[in-house]
Structures are given as structure tokens and as C-alpha cells.
Design an enzyme around this catalytic site. Structure first.
Site, short mmCIF file in Angstrom:
data_model
loop_
_atom_site.label_atom_id
_atom_site.label_comp_id
_atom_site.label_asym_id
_atom_site.label_seq_id
_atom_site.Cartn_x
_atom_site.Cartn_y
_atom_site.Cartn_z
N GLU A 225 -3.92 -3.75 -6.60
CA GLU A 225 -2.64 -3.39 -6.15
C GLU A 225 -1.66 -3.90 -7.01
O GLU A 225 -1.83 -4.93 -7.67
CB GLU A 225 -2.75 -3.98 -4.52
CG GLU A 225 -3.60 -3.21 -3.90
CD GLU A 225 -3.47 -3.48 -2.29
OE1 GLU A 225 -2.94 -2.76 -1.63
OE2 GLU A 225 -3.23 -4.81 -2.03
N GLY B 165 -11.94 -8.45 5.17
CA GLY B 165 -13.20 -8.99 4.66
C GLY B 165 -14.03 -8.32 3.88
O GLY B 165 -14.07 -6.80 4.09
N THR B 166 -15.16 -8.87 3.27
CA THR B 166 -16.18 -8.07 2.24
C THR B 166 -16.92 -7.42 2.94
O THR B 166 -17.28 -6.16 2.72
CB THR B 166 -16.79 -9.10 1.28
OG1 THR B 166 -15.71 -9.81 0.25
CG2 THR B 166 -17.96 -8.41 0.58
N GLU C 250 -9.17 -4.71 -1.35
CA GLU C 250 -8.96 -6.18 -1.81
C GLU C 250 -9.65 -6.91 -0.48
O GLU C 250 -9.39 -6.89 0.63
CB GLU C 250 -7.47 -6.16 -1.51
CG GLU C 250 -6.83 -7.29 -2.38
CD GLU C 250 -6.91 -8.80 -1.47
OE1 GLU C 250 -7.58 -9.69 -2.04
OE2 GLU C 250 -6.06 -8.87 -0.60
N VAL D 81 -4.50 -7.40 15.47
CA VAL D 81 -4.07 -8.66 15.87
C VAL D 81 -2.58 -8.74 15.35
O VAL D 81 -1.83 -9.56 16.15
CB VAL D 81 -4.64 -9.55 14.91
CG1 VAL D 81 -4.31 -11.24 15.16
CG2 VAL D 81 -6.31 -9.60 15.04
N CYS E 34 -5.58 -14.76 1.01
CA CYS E 34 -7.13 -14.48 0.46
C CYS E 34 -7.31 -15.10 -0.79
O CYS E 34 -8.55 -15.16 -1.19
CB CYS E 34 -6.93 -12.79 0.53
SG CYS E 34 -5.78 -12.07 -0.46
N LYS F 190 0.61 -1.37 0.19
CA LYS F 190 -0.03 -0.09 0.05
C LYS F 190 0.82 1.26 -0.02
O LYS F 190 0.33 2.31 -0.78
CB LYS F 190 -0.98 0.00 1.28
CG LYS F 190 -1.89 -1.23 1.04
CD LYS F 190 -3.22 -0.96 2.29
CE LYS F 190 -3.93 -2.30 2.24
NZ LYS F 190 -4.67 -2.44 0.82
#
Length: 490
Positions: free
Chosen positions: A464, A230-231, A252, A180, A286, A162
Site C-alpha cells: 500500500e 489478522g493473518t 496487509e 467495531v 500493526c 485503499k
């Protein structure tokens, strides 16, 4: 007692105390050890980071392209010099095997930074002739201050994926790592400063997505949000970013990617690919190919080859260089994965191996789940429909190519897909019909710096890596020049 000292925020080129006074703990998932207390950013800290980024970005954007390029190249050198040190920290924070973090996480992040550092001088506009006395030229200008929100599975790699194009284009970035796995993003900030990136150009705010992430997406001075996660969370981030100030977004998101093995495939190669596409990084990738479609005539042979390879997996202490399969990233995530496994059993998928937590000896102190393979799965099963993000392979049987592609596309996701075949025409025909943004033929998983990656459907927005990503960290200013007389109608 924590292994490391309390971790502060990184704003304006140095560590600063969070104004909230609140902290959270980051845990080693291999044994439950508290690694560090990490300070939780407040709204006031977000404002400090934004103001620092605004000032730093002006300095950064005023540098020549070659100056920025040299500084970023220096950061690449520092990353490579400290590869093993950063990999060791990443292993503690994520639970990934040291053999993996040494070879992949920092290496691939540094590769992307090196790629964009080389492209900085190539950012240029166009000259468009209109007539003898007039022309248009365009400028690609940085957006200003942008924000990156990272996921927990590839902390330092995502921070680099990023920040590299953002900084190369002359922007400043405020990065929020996952709570986390927050530790290596802070080390990256140190490296950027040491390399010569101006103060404020890369700030790191630790804390929760619900608070810090939300404040960043709403802030009127932030021009773009790049999010990995997550979506369902991505939809909230996108809604907040667009409703607050029409920010640009890159998302993403999740996946439930199909891997289709055609009848003519080399089954040894296919089994190698399927096992890598499901169990690398303990299944926490992912793009994992978790829906494995095998032709009915090859099912038994393929399953035997998969089981043979699963038996060779070396589950163990991530610090042991012989280990190639570690714990899941956290104990709550382990419980989520175990819940999906129980769902697969309840819905009558046939369990070939695994299917349980590993509790033998010292493993009982960690978040270990055995590599799990289900077969005779159907498209309506929860383990086939939902993203598990763990070491769970679902094998599905098909009878012809059209059926396999139709079922592969029957998902809300569209992140990745792959085929294994020796028929080149079939390979390209199938790939062109698959609804996914990242596709592989006779391989799986590699995402080089030059390759744009991102999803179709609910797996994301934007890309990306690659040239296209750099362009999306700039905006175009069009300028018309008139050298002749100006004719007014009045």
C-alpha cells in the site's frame, strides 16, 4: 439511548436502508456508551452496491485524468477542512486520544489521497518499436470494481489508503469497514460525493466480515480485494478471492516486529523509539516493535530509561487534549490483551510495570489496560511469538549481532523491523539481513504516502502507498500495430 441516529448503508451516492432489517451497535470503549445502531448489509445489498459501482465506474473512467485529479483534490480539501470534526468522531469510535486523531488519522489519510490525486495524469503506457513498419503500445486500464476491507485500528486512514489509489486509477470501490469502528468511513463517502465523485464510485457496506466480507470476496464482478487485518482471516479472504474468480489481492496482515538496539546506540533515543513503537495508539498498530532486543551489557540501563518514559505516559479520557494514551478499541479486545498478559506472567517473564486493567474511578467503565513491560523474555513465550495488538512490550537480551538477527527473523511474520545504532555500516548490514517489508533505522513508525508498505512471509501480499500500489490498481493492455503489409503463411 444511542448518541447518534441509526447509521445506514451508503450506495450510489446516498444513504439507503439495508434490506436485512438487522443492526449492530458500535460502542465508545472509553465508557461503554452506545454510539449508534448500524445497519447490517445483506447479500441483496452487496448486489445493489456492486451494480451501482459497475455503472459509476464507467462514468468515472470516462473522465479525463485531470478531471479525476481535480475531484480527488477537492476531497482532500474537504477532509482538511473537517479534520477536527472527523477526528472527534474517530476518537469516540476507537477510543484513541483526540490529540492523536487530530494530528495523525485524517491528516495521513488526506496526504495519501493528495499524493495519488497528483499522480492521476501520470498514469501512462509505453511505446515499443519492433521494426520500421510495426510497433507495440500499452495502455494502463482500470481493473473495474474493487473492494476494500478495513481494520478497526485506523478506520478512516485505512479507507483512504485503499480508496485513494483505486479511485486515482479509475476504479470504483466498495468499502467494508470493521464493524467495531464503522462510523468515519461513512463520512468519507459523503465527502467523496460532495467533492464530485460520481454516484456508485465509493460505496460503504457495514456488517460482519463473515457475511459482507465473504460476499464481496466471492462476487464475480469484483476484480480485486484489498484487506487489512489478522493473518488467519487474511488467509481465508485470499483463498475465497482466488478460488471464486482469480481476483487480485493485497493483504496487509499481522506482525511481531523486532527492534534491535545495538551496544553503541544512544540509549535515550533507543528508549524513546521503543516506547513509541509499543505504546502509541495504546499499542494497537500493526507495525509495533513489540520484540525489543537489547545487548546484555545495556539491559539494566535501558530498562530504567524505558520505565522513566512509561511513567510520563498520560493515560486518561480520550476527549481530554492532555491525554496521550487511551483505552483499547473494545471490551472483547481488552480481555484478549489481558489474557496475553497473564500468559506472560505464567511463563515467568519478569514484569517491570503495568500488567493489569485500569479500574480506578471512571476508568472502570472503559477498556483501559496499563502500559505493560516484560523483560527477561525468551523466544518461546506466547507473548513473544503471537501478535497481541496491545500495550505490551517484551524485552529480550542478546549477546552478539548474528544472534540478534537470527532470533529477530525466527517468526512467521515479516511486517516491520528496525535497528538503533550510530554505526552506519552496521545499520545497513543488519537491515539487509532482516526479513521484513518495512524497516526503520534510528526511527520507528512513520509511513509517508510515498513509501510502499507491506510485509514479508505471513504478514501480507502486495503493498500500500507509493508508486507501485497505483500500478496494481491497473491492468496492462498490449496492442501491436502493423503499418505495412501482412504476410500470411497460407
Amino acid at each position: 439511548m444511542a448518541r447518534f441516529e441509526e447509521q445506514k448503508l451508503y450506495i450510489g451516492g446516498r444513504y439507503v436502508e439495508a434490506s436485512s432489517g438487522a443492526t449492530f451497535e458500535t460502542i465508545n470503549p472509553a465508557n461503554g456508551e452506545v454510539l449508534a445502531k448500524v445497519q447490517r448489509a445483506s447479500r441483496e445489498d452487496v448486489e445493489r452496491a456492486v451494480q451501482s459501482a459497475v455503472e459509476g465506474q464507467k462514468v468515472w473512467a470516462a473522465m479525463t485524468a485531470m478531471q479525476r485529479s481535480r475531484i480527488l483534490r477537492r476531497a482532500v480539501d474537504l477532509l482538511r477542512e473537517r479534520n477536527d470534526e472527523l477526528a472527534a468522531l474517530e476518537t469516540l469510535d476507537t477510543g484513541k486520544p483526540l490529540a492523536e486523531t487530530r494530528a495523525v488519522d485524517i491528516v495521513t489519510g488526506a496526504d495519501v489521497l493528495e499524493y495519488y490525486a497528483g499522480l492521476v495524469p501520470a498514469i501512462e503506457g509505453e511505446q515499443i518499436p519492433l521494426r520500421e513498419t510495426s510497433f507495440v503500445y500499452t495502455r494502463r486500464e482500470p481493473l473495474g470494481v474493487v473492494a476494500g476491507i478495513g481494520a478497526w485500528n485506523y478506520p478512516v486512514q485505512i479507507a483512504l489508503w485503499k480508496s485513494a489509489p483505486a479511485l486515482a486509477a479509475g476504479n470504483a470501490m466498495i468499502f467494508k469497514p470493521s464493524e467495531v469502528t464503522p462510523l468515519t468511513a461513512l463520512k468519507l463517502a459523503e465527502i467523496y460525493t460532495e467533492a464530485g465523485v460520481p454516484d456508485g464510485v465509493f460505496n460503504v457496506l457495514t456488517g460482519s466480515g463473515r457475511e459482507v466480507g465473504q460476499w464481496l470476496t466471492e462476487h464475480p464482478l469484483i476484480e480485486k480485494i484489498s484487506f487489512t487485518g489478522g493473518t488467519s482471516t487474511g488467509k481465508k479472504v485470499m483463498a475465497s478471492a482466488s478460488s471464486s474468480s482469480l481476483k487480485e489481492v493485497t493483504m496487509e496482515l499481522g506482525g511481531k516486529s523486532p527492534l534491535i538496539i545495538f551496544p553503541d546506540a544512544d540509549l535515550d533515543r533507543a528508549a524513546d523509539i521503543a516506547v513509541m513503537a509499543n505504546f502509541f495508539s495504546s499499542g494497537q498498530v500493526c507495525t509495533n516493535g513489540t520484540r525489543v532486543f537489547i545487548h546484555r551489557s545495556q539491559q539494566a540501563r535501558f530498562e530504567a530509561k524505558v520505565l522513566e518514559r512509561v511513567q510520563r505516559i498520560r493515560l486518561g479520557d480520550p476527549q481530554d487534549e492532555n491525554t496521550n494514551f487511551g483505552p483499547l478499541v473494545s471490551f472483547p479486545h481488552m480481555e484478549s490483551v489481558l489474557g496475553y498478559i497473564e500468559s506472560g506472567k505464567a511463563q515467568k517473564a519478569r514484569l517491570l510495570c503495568g500488567g493489569e486493567r485500569v479500574t480506578e474511578g471512571a476508568f472502570g467503565n472503559g477498556a483501559y489496560v496499563a502500559p505493560t513491560v516484560f523483560t527477561d523474555c525468551s523466544d518461546d513465550m506466547t507473548i513473544v511469538r503471537e501478535e497481541i495488538f496491545g500495550p505490551v512490550m517484551s524485552i529480550l537480551v542478546y549477546d552478539d549481532e548474528d544472534e540478534a538477527i537470527r532470533r529477530a527473523n525466527d517468526t512467521e511474520y515479516g511486517l516491520a523491523a528496525g535497528v538503533v545504532t550510530q554505526d552506519l555500516a552496521r545499520a545497513h548490514r543488519a537491515i539487509h539481513r532482516l526479513e521484513a517489508g518495512i524497516c526503520w533505522i534510528n526511527t520507528w513508525g512513520e509511513s509517508p504516502a510515498e513509501m510502499p508498505v507491506g510485509g514479508y512471509k505471513q504478514s501480507g501480499v502486495g503493498r500500500e502507498n507509493g508508486l507501485t500500489t497505483l500500478a496494481h490498481y491497473t491492468r496492462i493492455k498490449s496492442v501491436q500495430v502493423e503499418l505495412g503489409d501482412y504476410a500470411s503463411v497460407f
